[in-house]
Design an enzyme around this catalytic site. Structure first.
Site, PDB file in Angstrom:
ATOM      1  N   ASP A 451       0.861  -1.181   0.000  1.00  0.00           N
ATOM      2  CA  ASP A 451       0.000   0.000   0.000  1.00  0.00           C
ATOM      3  C   ASP A 451       0.899   1.232   0.000  1.00  0.00           C
ATOM      4  O   ASP A 451       1.618   1.486   0.970  1.00  0.00           O
ATOM      5  CB  ASP A 451      -0.907  -0.038   1.233  1.00  0.00           C
ATOM      6  N   HIS A 452       0.846   2.001  -1.101  1.00  0.00           N
ATOM      7  CA  HIS A 452       1.750   3.140  -1.225  1.00  0.00           C
ATOM      8  C   HIS A 452       1.416   4.254  -0.238  1.00  0.00           C
ATOM      9  O   HIS A 452       2.191   5.215  -0.079  1.00  0.00           O
ATOM     10  CB  HIS A 452       1.709   3.688  -2.648  1.00  0.00           C
ATOM     11  N   ARG A 453       0.287   4.163   0.450  1.00  0.00           N
ATOM     12  CA  ARG A 453      -0.045   5.168   1.450  1.00  0.00           C
ATOM     13  C   ARG A 453       0.781   5.014   2.718  1.00  0.00           C
ATOM     14  O   ARG A 453       1.016   5.996   3.443  1.00  0.00           O
ATOM     15  CB  ARG A 453      -1.538   5.086   1.803  1.00  0.00           C
ATOM     16  N   CYS A 455       3.952   3.674   2.964  1.00  0.00           N
ATOM     17  CA  CYS A 455       5.392   3.827   2.792  1.00  0.00           C
ATOM     18  C   CYS A 455       5.705   4.148   1.343  1.00  0.00           C
ATOM     19  O   CYS A 455       4.847   4.042   0.463  1.00  0.00           O
ATOM     20  CB  CYS A 455       6.146   2.560   3.226  1.00  0.00           C
TER      21      CYS A 455
END
Length: 481
Positions: A451-453, A455
């Site tokens: 999940d790019h949110r 890291c």
């Protein structure tokens, strides 16, 4: 005098709203004990045997095997205090005939203590059974009392003529003879007028099979109308040898049970989580050699066999200790990243019922041997369909070994609401440069979807590189043991 109590499908937990009847464990007329399992149901999470909180004689069952019931729908009725099956359970007619409303029998204080078990499933208790509800059927000519609701299965169907008038039901005024909410919903979805159906169930009860037949007839009529509109009036004639066979109808498979739950969760993951994937090839020769040495050990240093999946799981827990950002979830309502204190490691398992993800609790406190034993135990429960909802929820990170299907790589979908998933391909011999020379080594592809949110790519890359280093040089793990 026997008291008839109605047992409804309880809330089985984890937000489940419906369940499918897989197998009835009792028949009408059977004597059941308190907390005896009476039906086996399949939810979106697991197969569950549902115990009945009352002891007595089963007087009716509601729902056929394969049908789906919502939480709170009647499952069966039990005559508490009866010693044998009643010949024809009938309601008290004194209050019903005088008031024209359903009669409710309040359980006496003495019967409460003996009829309920006190045990519970999630969401329902048995200490104080609810007052019995009775359904009122439309009044017939020459009668003043409403007959008792008929069970769905135990009687021969009564043929009923289809009425000509739309306002009549089976030849008389009154409500539609449908018990199951699922039947009503199915009819609404396909715009079927239940008042024009003749039920094949007891006393003209409309069953799901009746609605399915009406749907098929409507579809056939629609296809015939389409052909007539396109080609003009079609005259009936004998088929010729060169006539084309009619096209086969497409098969429609309901998205329910495990398949429906997987569809909902993956769709939600794709719509909510901005995921990204990175991958790397790793030389697993040393890891396979270390595993062989562990399993070959005997005497005080010996023990149960350790699987490759258990070693990879232990590597994951070590990597998550270094990169805790990936052991987290996102609270979208509060706009916060929630870093979780412990690792509950899920692992993907393919079963006859579909894909399930059992969870190894507190994996960060376990060694490879303990993790392997728990994976083996949960895998066996998954194969037999005996996993409980609690064993399938609460994961914080998932390990997906798709190499067992003979494939090298994948971009897995994150198991919502987790933040990452590690995918492992098959381990197979490939040419590899080792110590400056070309050699045949055991190579595996590792992929991390995150999940790019929670890291950036640097954290995800660092996690994956650490995992690959541990695969290539298992001695790296000695630093954290």
């Amino acid at each position: 005098m026997a008291q008839v109590l109605e047992f409804k499908l309880p809330d089985l937990g984890e937000g489940l709203t419906e369940a499918e009847i897989v197998r009835w464990l009792v028949e009408v007329g059977d004597v059941v004990a308190i907390d005896q399992p009476v039906v086996e149901v399949e939810t979106a999470k697991a197969m569950v045997e549902v115990p009945c909180p009352y002891g007595g004689v089963v007087t009716a069952r509601f729902g056929e095997e394969g049908s789906e019931l919502p939480v709170g729908a009647p499952l069966l009725t039990v005559a508490v205090g009866a010693t044998e099956a009643p010949a024809s359970p009938a309601p008290s007619t004194s209050s019903a005939s005088s008031a024209g409303t359903p009669a409710a029998e309040e359980p006496s204080a003495g019967s409460e203590s003996g009829s309920g078990s006190g045990n519970v499933l999630v969401g329902y208790g048995t200490g104080a059974p609810a007052a019995r509800r009775r359904r009122i059927r439309p009044e017939r000519a020459g009668t003043s009392a409403a007959p008792a609701p008929a069970p769905v299965v135990e009687h021969e169907p009564v043929p009923v003529a289809v009425p000509a008038a739309a306002g009549e039901v089976n030849g008389r005024q009154g409500p539609v003879a449908v018990v199951s909410p699922l039947v009503r919903r199915l009819a609404r979805q396909h715009e079927i007028d239940l008042r024009r159906l003749a039920g094949s169930g007891p006393d003209g009860l409309i069953l799901r099979a009746d609605v399915d037949s009406a749907i098929r007839r409507a579809e056939e009529a629609a296809r015939a109308q389409t052909r007539t509109t396109a080609d003009g009036p079609v005259l009936a004639e004998a088929p010729t040898a060169g006539a084309a066979a009619p096209a086969a109808a497409a098969e429609r498979i309901p998205l329910r049970g495990v398949r429906g739950a997987v569809a909902d969760k993956l769709s939600r993951s794709r719509s909510e989580i901005p995921d990204a994937t990175c991958w790397v090839d790793a030389d697993a020769t040393e890891l396979m050699a270390a595993r062989a040495a562990m399993n070959a050990a005997s005497g005080p240093s010996g023990g149960p066999k350790v699987s490759v999946l258990a070693l990879l799981a232990r590597i994951c827990t070590a990597a998550l200790a270094r990169y805790p950002e990936l052991n987290s979830t996102v609270d979208t309502a509060a706009r916060e990243i929630v870093r979780l204190p412990g690792v509950h490691l899920g692992f993907a398992a393919q079963t006859e019922r579909g894909l399930v993800v059992p969870v190894v609790r507190d994996a960060h406190t376990r060694n490879a041997e303990s993790i392997g034993a728990e994976i083996a135990r949960l895998t066996e429960l998954a194969r037999t369909g005996k996993l409980s909802p609690a064993q399938l929820t609460g994961g914080t990170f998932t390990l997906n070994n798709y190499g067992v299907f003979g494939v090298d790589g994948s971009t897995p979908i994150i198991n919502h609401p987790e933040a990452a998933m590690l995918g492992v391909g098959r381990i197979m011999p490939k040419p590899w440069v080792h110590n400056g020379e070309l050699a045949v080594r055991q190579v595996v592809q590792l992929s991390l979807t995150f999940d790019h949110r929670v890291c950036d790519g640097g954290t995800a890359g660092g996690f994956l590189r650490y995992v690959a280093d541990c695969v290539e040089q298992p001695a790296v793990l000695l630093r954290t043991l």
